[in-house]
Design a protein around this motif. Structure first.
Motif, PDB file in Angstrom:
ATOM      1  N   ASP A   1      -0.088  -3.085   0.766  1.00 40.44           N
ATOM      2  CA  ASP A   1      -1.002  -3.997   0.085  1.00 40.44           C
ATOM      3  C   ASP A   1      -2.221  -3.198  -0.399  1.00 40.44           C
ATOM      4  O   ASP A   1      -2.917  -2.572   0.392  1.00 40.44           O
ATOM      5  CB  ASP A   1      -1.426  -5.097   1.070  1.00 40.44           C
ATOM      6  CG  ASP A   1      -2.252  -6.156   0.386  1.00 40.44           C
ATOM      7  OD1 ASP A   1      -1.771  -7.289   0.299  1.00 40.44           O
ATOM      8  OD2 ASP A   1      -3.388  -5.846  -0.070  1.00 40.44           O
ATOM      9  N   LYS A   2      -2.435  -3.243  -1.689  1.00 43.41           N
ATOM     10  CA  LYS A   2      -3.505  -2.482  -2.340  1.00 43.41           C
ATOM     11  C   LYS A   2      -4.874  -2.710  -1.689  1.00 43.41           C
ATOM     12  O   LYS A   2      -5.673  -1.794  -1.551  1.00 43.41           O
ATOM     13  CB  LYS A   2      -3.574  -2.949  -3.791  1.00 43.41           C
ATOM     14  CG  LYS A   2      -3.955  -1.892  -4.787  1.00 43.41           C
ATOM     15  CD  LYS A   2      -4.169  -2.545  -6.141  1.00 43.41           C
ATOM     16  CE  LYS A   2      -3.433  -1.802  -7.225  1.00 43.41           C
ATOM     17  NZ  LYS A   2      -3.523  -2.353  -8.550  1.00 43.41           N
ATOM     18  N   ASP A   3      -5.152  -3.966  -1.301  1.00 46.43           N
ATOM     19  CA  ASP A   3      -6.476  -4.286  -0.744  1.00 46.43           C
ATOM     20  C   ASP A   3      -6.543  -4.051   0.755  1.00 46.43           C
ATOM     21  O   ASP A   3      -7.485  -3.459   1.259  1.00 46.43           O
ATOM     22  CB  ASP A   3      -6.837  -5.733  -1.071  1.00 46.43           C
ATOM     23  CG  ASP A   3      -6.827  -5.961  -2.579  1.00 46.43           C
ATOM     24  OD1 ASP A   3      -7.447  -5.138  -3.286  1.00 46.43           O
ATOM     25  OD2 ASP A   3      -6.178  -6.920  -3.039  1.00 46.43           O
ATOM     26  N   GLU A   4      -5.512  -4.513   1.460  1.00 46.65           N
ATOM     27  CA  GLU A   4      -5.544  -4.377   2.928  1.00 46.65           C
ATOM     28  C   GLU A   4      -5.392  -2.927   3.381  1.00 46.65           C
ATOM     29  O   GLU A   4      -5.986  -2.504   4.367  1.00 46.65           O
ATOM     30  CB  GLU A   4      -4.433  -5.221   3.549  1.00 46.65           C
ATOM     31  CG  GLU A   4      -4.893  -6.625   3.890  1.00 46.65           C
ATOM     32  CD  GLU A   4      -3.735  -7.483   4.319  1.00 46.65           C
ATOM     33  OE1 GLU A   4      -2.947  -7.025   5.177  1.00 46.65           O
ATOM     34  OE2 GLU A   4      -3.603  -8.606   3.779  1.00 46.65           O
ATOM     35  N   ASP A   5      -4.530  -2.185   2.684  1.00 56.82           N
ATOM     36  CA  ASP A   5      -4.270  -0.789   3.062  1.00 56.82           C
ATOM     37  C   ASP A   5      -4.810   0.163   2.013  1.00 56.82           C
ATOM     38  O   ASP A   5      -4.170   1.156   1.689  1.00 56.82           O
ATOM     39  CB  ASP A   5      -2.760  -0.567   3.211  1.00 56.82           C
ATOM     40  CG  ASP A   5      -2.253  -1.034   4.558  1.00 56.82           C
ATOM     41  OD1 ASP A   5      -2.919  -0.739   5.554  1.00 56.82           O
ATOM     42  OD2 ASP A   5      -1.201  -1.687   4.583  1.00 56.82           O
ATOM     43  N   SER A   6      -5.990  -0.140   1.488  1.00 56.46           N
ATOM     44  CA  SER A   6      -6.458   0.610   0.306  1.00 56.46           C
ATOM     45  C   SER A   6      -6.576   2.116   0.569  1.00 56.46           C
ATOM     46  O   SER A   6      -6.263   2.917  -0.301  1.00 56.46           O
ATOM     47  CB  SER A   6      -7.766   0.039  -0.209  1.00 56.46           C
ATOM     48  OG  SER A   6      -8.770   0.245   0.742  1.00 56.46           O
ATOM     49  N   GLU A   7      -6.980   2.493   1.782  1.00 55.47           N
ATOM     50  CA  GLU A   7      -7.150   3.933   2.052  1.00 55.47           C
ATOM     51  C   GLU A   7      -5.810   4.671   1.927  1.00 55.47           C
ATOM     52  O   GLU A   7      -5.719   5.733   1.306  1.00 55.47           O
ATOM     53  CB  GLU A   7      -7.743   4.148   3.446  1.00 55.47           C
ATOM     54  CG  GLU A   7      -8.308   5.535   3.615  1.00 55.47           C
ATOM     55  CD  GLU A   7      -8.696   5.858   5.055  1.00 55.47           C
ATOM     56  OE1 GLU A   7      -8.924   7.039   5.345  1.00 55.47           O
ATOM     57  OE2 GLU A   7      -8.772   4.926   5.895  1.00 55.47           O
TER      58      GLU A   7
ATOM     59  N   TYR B   1      -3.036   3.432   0.422  1.00 55.87           N
ATOM     60  CA  TYR B   1      -2.487   3.196  -0.917  1.00 55.87           C
ATOM     61  C   TYR B   1      -3.053   4.199  -1.927  1.00 55.87           C
ATOM     62  O   TYR B   1      -2.312   4.906  -2.615  1.00 55.87           O
ATOM     63  CB  TYR B   1      -2.804   1.761  -1.340  1.00 55.87           C
ATOM     64  CG  TYR B   1      -2.233   1.344  -2.674  1.00 55.87           C
ATOM     65  CD1 TYR B   1      -0.995   0.703  -2.754  1.00 55.87           C
ATOM     66  CD2 TYR B   1      -2.947   1.555  -3.850  1.00 55.87           C
ATOM     67  CE1 TYR B   1      -0.476   0.308  -3.979  1.00 55.87           C
ATOM     68  CE2 TYR B   1      -2.430   1.163  -5.080  1.00 55.87           C
ATOM     69  CZ  TYR B   1      -1.198   0.532  -5.140  1.00 55.87           C
ATOM     70  OH  TYR B   1      -0.689   0.146  -6.348  1.00 55.87           O
ATOM     71  N   PHE B   2      -4.391   4.282  -1.989  1.00 56.95           N
ATOM     72  CA  PHE B   2      -5.005   5.193  -2.955  1.00 56.95           C
ATOM     73  C   PHE B   2      -4.897   6.648  -2.498  1.00 56.95           C
ATOM     74  O   PHE B   2      -4.900   7.557  -3.319  1.00 56.95           O
ATOM     75  CB  PHE B   2      -6.453   4.788  -3.238  1.00 56.95           C
ATOM     76  CG  PHE B   2      -6.537   3.491  -3.999  1.00 56.95           C
ATOM     77  CD1 PHE B   2      -6.140   3.436  -5.321  1.00 56.95           C
ATOM     78  CD2 PHE B   2      -6.949   2.317  -3.366  1.00 56.95           C
ATOM     79  CE1 PHE B   2      -6.182   2.240  -6.026  1.00 56.95           C
ATOM     80  CE2 PHE B   2      -6.990   1.119  -4.062  1.00 56.95           C
ATOM     81  CZ  PHE B   2      -6.600   1.071  -5.394  1.00 56.95           C
TER      82      PHE B   2
END
Ligand SMILES: [Mn+2]
Length: 289
Positions: free
Chosen positions: A182-188, A190-191
Protein backbone atom coordinates in the motif's frame (compact mmCIF):
# COMPACT_ATOMS: atom_id res chain seq x y z
CA UNK A 1 30.72 -6.49 -19.00
CA UNK A 2 32.05 -3.89 -16.53
CA UNK A 3 34.93 -4.08 -14.06
CA UNK A 4 33.60 -2.73 -10.76
CA UNK A 5 36.69 -3.41 -8.69
CA UNK A 6 40.17 -4.63 -9.55
CA UNK A 7 43.15 -4.70 -7.22
CA UNK A 8 46.49 -3.37 -8.37
CA UNK A 9 49.07 -5.68 -9.94
CA UNK A 10 51.32 -5.71 -6.89
CA UNK A 11 48.62 -7.74 -5.11
CA UNK A 12 48.35 -10.46 -7.70
CA UNK A 13 50.28 -13.00 -5.58
CA UNK A 14 47.51 -12.83 -2.93
CA UNK A 15 44.58 -15.26 -2.80
CA UNK A 16 41.79 -13.97 -5.01
CA UNK A 17 38.21 -13.09 -4.26
CA UNK A 18 36.29 -12.92 -7.51
CA UNK A 19 32.67 -11.84 -7.86
CA UNK A 20 30.71 -12.16 -11.10
CA UNK A 21 27.30 -10.58 -10.84
CA UNK A 22 24.28 -9.17 -12.65
CA UNK A 23 24.51 -5.42 -13.15
CA UNK A 24 21.07 -4.46 -11.85
CA UNK A 25 20.31 -3.11 -8.37
CA UNK A 26 19.93 -6.65 -6.99
CA UNK A 27 23.15 -8.05 -8.45
CA UNK A 28 25.16 -5.00 -7.44
CA UNK A 29 23.81 -5.14 -3.89
CA UNK A 30 24.54 -8.87 -3.69
CA UNK A 31 28.13 -8.18 -4.75
CA UNK A 32 28.43 -5.45 -2.10
CA UNK A 33 27.19 -7.85 0.58
CA UNK A 34 29.79 -10.43 -0.52
CA UNK A 35 32.60 -7.89 -0.64
CA UNK A 36 31.67 -6.36 2.72
CA UNK A 37 31.27 -9.72 4.41
CA UNK A 38 34.53 -11.17 3.09
CA UNK A 39 36.49 -8.04 4.00
CA UNK A 40 35.11 -8.00 7.55
CA UNK A 41 34.91 -11.71 8.30
CA UNK A 42 37.90 -13.23 6.52
CA UNK A 43 39.92 -10.21 7.62
CA UNK A 44 42.84 -10.84 5.25
CA UNK A 45 44.30 -9.10 2.24
CA UNK A 46 43.04 -10.37 -1.08
CA UNK A 47 43.33 -9.67 -4.75
CA UNK A 48 39.85 -8.43 -5.70
CA UNK A 49 38.10 -8.67 -9.02
CA UNK A 50 34.42 -7.71 -9.25
CA UNK A 51 32.74 -8.03 -12.65
CA UNK A 52 29.16 -7.32 -13.64
CA UNK A 53 27.13 -7.70 -16.80
CA UNK A 54 23.58 -6.82 -17.79
CA UNK A 55 23.52 -9.92 -20.00
CA UNK A 56 22.24 -12.56 -17.55
CA UNK A 57 22.95 -15.71 -19.62
CA UNK A 58 25.13 -18.67 -18.67
CA UNK A 59 27.33 -18.07 -21.72
CA UNK A 60 28.08 -14.57 -20.44
CA UNK A 61 28.90 -15.99 -16.97
CA UNK A 62 31.40 -18.33 -18.69
CA UNK A 63 32.96 -15.39 -20.55
CA UNK A 64 33.34 -13.52 -17.27
CA UNK A 65 35.06 -16.50 -15.65
CA UNK A 66 37.37 -16.85 -18.68
CA UNK A 67 38.19 -13.14 -18.42
CA UNK A 68 39.10 -13.52 -14.73
CA UNK A 69 41.22 -16.61 -15.34
CA UNK A 70 43.02 -15.00 -18.30
CA UNK A 71 43.81 -11.92 -16.24
CA UNK A 72 45.45 -13.91 -13.44
CA UNK A 73 45.06 -17.71 -13.55
CA UNK A 74 43.02 -19.30 -10.75
CA UNK A 75 45.09 -20.72 -7.91
CA UNK A 76 44.47 -22.81 -4.81
CA UNK A 77 42.90 -20.60 -2.14
CA UNK A 78 40.85 -18.52 -4.57
CA UNK A 79 37.10 -18.08 -4.13
CA UNK A 80 34.58 -17.27 -6.83
CA UNK A 81 31.11 -15.91 -6.07
CA UNK A 82 28.50 -16.09 -8.84
CA UNK A 83 25.58 -13.81 -7.88
CA UNK A 84 22.13 -13.17 -9.33
CA UNK A 85 22.93 -14.70 -12.71
CA UNK A 86 22.87 -17.97 -14.64
CA UNK A 87 25.26 -20.77 -13.76
CA UNK A 88 27.93 -21.74 -16.27
CA UNK A 89 26.79 -24.78 -18.27
CA UNK A 90 27.61 -28.26 -16.96
CA UNK A 91 29.69 -28.81 -20.13
CA UNK A 92 31.77 -25.72 -19.35
CA UNK A 93 32.26 -26.73 -15.71
CA UNK A 94 33.37 -30.23 -16.66
CA UNK A 95 35.61 -29.08 -19.49
CA UNK A 96 37.39 -26.64 -17.15
CA UNK A 97 37.41 -29.01 -14.20
CA UNK A 98 41.18 -28.94 -13.64
CA UNK A 99 41.28 -25.13 -13.44
CA UNK A 100 38.09 -24.59 -11.48
CA UNK A 101 38.87 -27.35 -8.98
CA UNK A 102 41.59 -25.18 -7.47
CA UNK A 103 38.98 -22.69 -6.31
CA UNK A 104 35.91 -22.65 -4.11
CA UNK A 105 32.77 -21.61 -5.96
CA UNK A 106 29.73 -20.10 -4.25
CA UNK A 107 26.58 -19.89 -6.37
CA UNK A 108 23.96 -17.41 -5.09
CA UNK A 109 20.82 -17.03 -7.18
CA UNK A 110 17.04 -16.96 -7.27
CA UNK A 111 16.06 -17.37 -10.94
CA UNK A 112 13.88 -20.39 -11.51
CA UNK A 113 15.89 -21.60 -14.54
CA UNK A 114 19.12 -21.74 -12.49
CA UNK A 115 17.86 -23.95 -9.66
CA UNK A 116 20.91 -26.07 -8.68
CA UNK A 117 18.71 -29.17 -8.57
CA UNK A 118 18.52 -28.89 -12.34
CA UNK A 119 22.26 -29.02 -12.99
CA UNK A 120 24.57 -29.56 -10.04
CA UNK A 121 24.44 -33.38 -9.99
CA UNK A 122 25.72 -33.53 -13.56
CA UNK A 123 28.97 -31.69 -12.84
CA UNK A 124 32.14 -33.46 -11.73
CA UNK A 125 33.14 -30.51 -9.55
CA UNK A 126 32.82 -31.05 -5.81
CA UNK A 127 33.74 -27.51 -4.77
CA UNK A 128 30.48 -25.67 -5.49
CA UNK A 129 28.29 -24.43 -2.62
CA UNK A 130 24.88 -23.09 -3.51
CA UNK A 131 22.08 -21.02 -2.05
CA UNK A 132 18.92 -20.67 -4.11
CA UNK A 133 15.28 -19.71 -3.51
CA UNK A 134 12.82 -18.14 -5.90
CA UNK A 135 11.13 -16.36 -3.00
CA UNK A 136 14.25 -14.34 -2.27
CA UNK A 137 16.51 -12.03 -4.26
CA UNK A 138 20.23 -12.22 -4.99
CA UNK A 139 20.88 -9.58 -2.32
CA UNK A 140 18.89 -11.28 0.46
CA UNK A 141 20.36 -14.70 -0.42
CA UNK A 142 23.90 -13.32 -0.30
CA UNK A 143 23.26 -12.06 3.23
CA UNK A 144 21.64 -15.36 4.17
CA UNK A 145 24.63 -17.34 2.89
CA UNK A 146 27.02 -15.45 5.15
CA UNK A 147 24.58 -15.76 8.02
CA UNK A 148 24.74 -19.54 7.69
CA UNK A 149 28.57 -19.48 7.62
CA UNK A 150 29.26 -16.87 10.30
CA UNK A 151 26.21 -16.94 12.55
CA UNK A 152 28.29 -17.20 15.69
CA UNK A 153 30.87 -14.62 14.72
CA UNK A 154 30.24 -11.44 16.69
CA UNK A 155 31.55 -9.34 13.80
CA UNK A 156 28.68 -10.61 11.71
CA UNK A 157 26.00 -8.98 13.84
CA UNK A 158 26.77 -5.37 12.89
CA UNK A 159 27.19 -6.33 9.27
CA UNK A 160 23.83 -8.07 9.27
CA UNK A 161 22.01 -5.18 10.85
CA UNK A 162 23.45 -2.64 8.40
CA UNK A 163 22.57 -4.74 5.35
CA UNK A 164 19.26 -6.28 6.40
CA UNK A 165 16.87 -3.40 5.71
CA UNK A 166 18.55 -2.40 2.47
CA UNK A 167 18.58 -5.93 1.01
CA UNK A 168 14.91 -6.42 1.93
CA UNK A 169 14.02 -3.28 -0.03
CA UNK A 170 16.14 -4.42 -2.98
CA UNK A 171 14.18 -7.66 -2.90
CA UNK A 172 10.86 -5.80 -2.96
CA UNK A 173 11.97 -4.19 -6.19
CA UNK A 174 13.67 -7.18 -7.76
CA UNK A 175 10.92 -9.77 -7.36
CA UNK A 176 8.27 -7.10 -7.86
CA UNK A 177 6.55 -7.62 -4.51
CA UNK A 178 6.52 -3.81 -4.08
CA UNK A 179 3.44 -3.86 -6.33
CA UNK A 180 1.48 -5.53 -3.52
CA UNK A 181 2.31 -2.81 -0.97
CA UNK A 182 0.00 0.00 0.00
CA UNK A 183 1.53 3.26 -1.22
CA UNK A 184 0.39 5.20 1.87
CA UNK A 185 0.65 2.63 4.64
CA UNK A 186 4.00 1.22 3.51
CA UNK A 187 5.33 4.37 1.88
CA UNK A 188 8.92 3.92 3.11
CA UNK A 189 9.16 0.44 1.60
CA UNK A 190 7.14 1.32 -1.49
CA UNK A 191 9.20 4.37 -2.46
CA UNK A 192 12.38 2.68 -1.24
CA UNK A 193 11.90 -0.13 -3.75
CA UNK A 194 11.22 2.23 -6.64
CA UNK A 195 14.01 4.53 -5.44
CA UNK A 196 16.61 1.76 -5.45
CA UNK A 197 15.87 0.97 -9.07
CA UNK A 198 15.91 4.68 -9.90
CA UNK A 199 19.23 5.13 -8.13
CA UNK A 200 20.87 2.32 -10.11
CA UNK A 201 19.49 3.69 -13.39
CA UNK A 202 20.29 7.38 -12.70
CA UNK A 203 23.75 6.87 -11.18
CA UNK A 204 24.81 4.05 -13.50
CA UNK A 205 26.18 0.67 -12.43
CA UNK A 206 29.68 1.70 -11.42
CA UNK A 207 28.72 4.72 -9.36
CA UNK A 208 25.81 2.87 -7.70
CA UNK A 209 28.23 0.12 -6.67
CA UNK A 210 30.75 2.66 -5.45
CA UNK A 211 28.18 4.55 -3.39
CA UNK A 212 26.68 1.53 -1.64
CA UNK A 213 30.20 0.24 -0.98
CA UNK A 214 31.29 3.51 0.60
CA UNK A 215 28.21 3.59 2.81
CA UNK A 216 27.80 -0.08 3.65
CA UNK A 217 28.06 0.59 7.38
CA UNK A 218 25.15 3.01 7.30
CA UNK A 219 23.10 2.74 4.14
CA UNK A 220 20.54 5.24 5.44
CA UNK A 221 23.08 7.90 4.40
CA UNK A 222 21.97 7.19 0.85
CA UNK A 223 18.40 8.36 1.49
CA UNK A 224 18.90 11.82 -0.04
CA UNK A 225 20.52 10.35 -3.11
CA UNK A 226 17.70 7.84 -3.36
CA UNK A 227 15.00 10.50 -3.21
CA UNK A 228 16.79 12.66 -5.73
CA UNK A 229 17.24 9.73 -8.12
CA UNK A 230 13.58 8.82 -7.76
CA UNK A 231 12.48 12.32 -8.75
CA UNK A 232 14.79 12.49 -11.76
CA UNK A 233 13.91 8.99 -12.93
CA UNK A 234 10.14 9.43 -12.62
CA UNK A 235 10.18 12.78 -14.44
CA UNK A 236 12.18 11.25 -17.30
CA UNK A 237 10.01 8.15 -17.28
CA UNK A 238 6.80 10.16 -17.69
CA UNK A 239 8.23 12.15 -20.58
CA UNK A 240 9.56 9.03 -22.23
CA UNK A 241 6.26 7.19 -21.92
CA UNK A 242 4.24 10.05 -23.38
CA UNK A 243 6.13 9.62 -26.62
CA UNK A 244 6.79 5.88 -26.66
CA UNK A 245 3.64 4.30 -25.34
CA UNK A 246 1.71 4.74 -28.60
CA UNK A 247 4.42 3.10 -30.67
CA UNK A 248 3.28 -0.44 -29.87
CA UNK A 249 2.62 -3.04 -32.50
CA UNK A 250 -0.44 -4.99 -31.45
CA UNK A 251 -0.95 -8.68 -32.09
CA UNK A 252 -3.34 -11.38 -31.07
CA UNK A 253 -1.98 -14.83 -30.33
CA UNK A 254 -4.77 -17.26 -29.49
CA UNK A 255 -6.62 -15.56 -26.67
CA UNK A 256 -3.69 -13.37 -25.73
CA UNK A 257 -3.24 -9.75 -26.57
CA UNK A 258 0.40 -8.86 -27.18
CA UNK A 259 2.13 -5.48 -27.40
CA UNK A 260 5.55 -5.34 -29.00
CA UNK A 261 7.90 -2.37 -28.62
CA UNK A 262 11.03 -1.86 -30.68
CA UNK A 263 14.03 0.00 -29.21
CA UNK A 264 12.30 0.81 -25.95
CA UNK A 265 14.86 2.17 -23.48
CA UNK A 266 15.96 -0.71 -21.26
CA UNK A 267 15.96 1.38 -18.11
CA UNK A 268 12.19 1.86 -18.21
CA UNK A 269 11.09 -1.60 -19.34
CA UNK A 270 10.23 -3.17 -15.97
CA UNK A 271 8.19 -0.27 -14.71
CA UNK A 272 6.55 0.36 -18.07
CA UNK A 273 5.36 -3.23 -18.55
CA UNK A 274 3.95 -3.14 -15.03
CA UNK A 275 1.94 0.00 -15.93
CA UNK A 276 0.62 -1.68 -19.09
CA UNK A 277 -0.53 -4.73 -17.09
CA UNK A 278 -2.04 -2.53 -14.38
CA UNK A 279 -4.16 -0.76 -16.95
CA UNK A 280 -5.00 -4.11 -18.51
CA UNK A 281 -3.84 -3.01 -21.93
CA UNK A 282 -2.12 -6.31 -22.79
CA UNK A 283 -1.49 -9.85 -21.58
CA UNK A 284 2.07 -9.94 -22.86
CA UNK A 285 4.55 -7.10 -23.38
CA UNK A 286 7.62 -7.78 -25.49
CA UNK A 287 10.62 -5.53 -26.05
CA UNK A 288 12.82 -6.00 -29.08
CA UNK A 289 16.20 -4.29 -28.95
MN1 LIG B 1 17.84 -10.57 -9.02
Amino acid sequence: MEILKMSTKNKKHLPKRIIVTHSDADGLTAATVVQGAVEKLENKEFYWLVLSSSNPTGTETEKMLDFANNLIPFQFGDKIFICDRANPSVEYLNMNQATLEKTQIVFIDHHITNNPELWIKRTKLKNISTIWSDEESGATLALQWFKEQYNFDEKFESLYSSFYKFTEIVKLWDIFTWTKLDKDEDSEKYFGALGINAMEKVLGKKFFYKKINENMNDLSKLNDLLEMSYEIYMDDYKDYCKISRKKALNYKFGRYFIKIYYDFDQKYQSLFSYDIFEEDEADIVAFVT
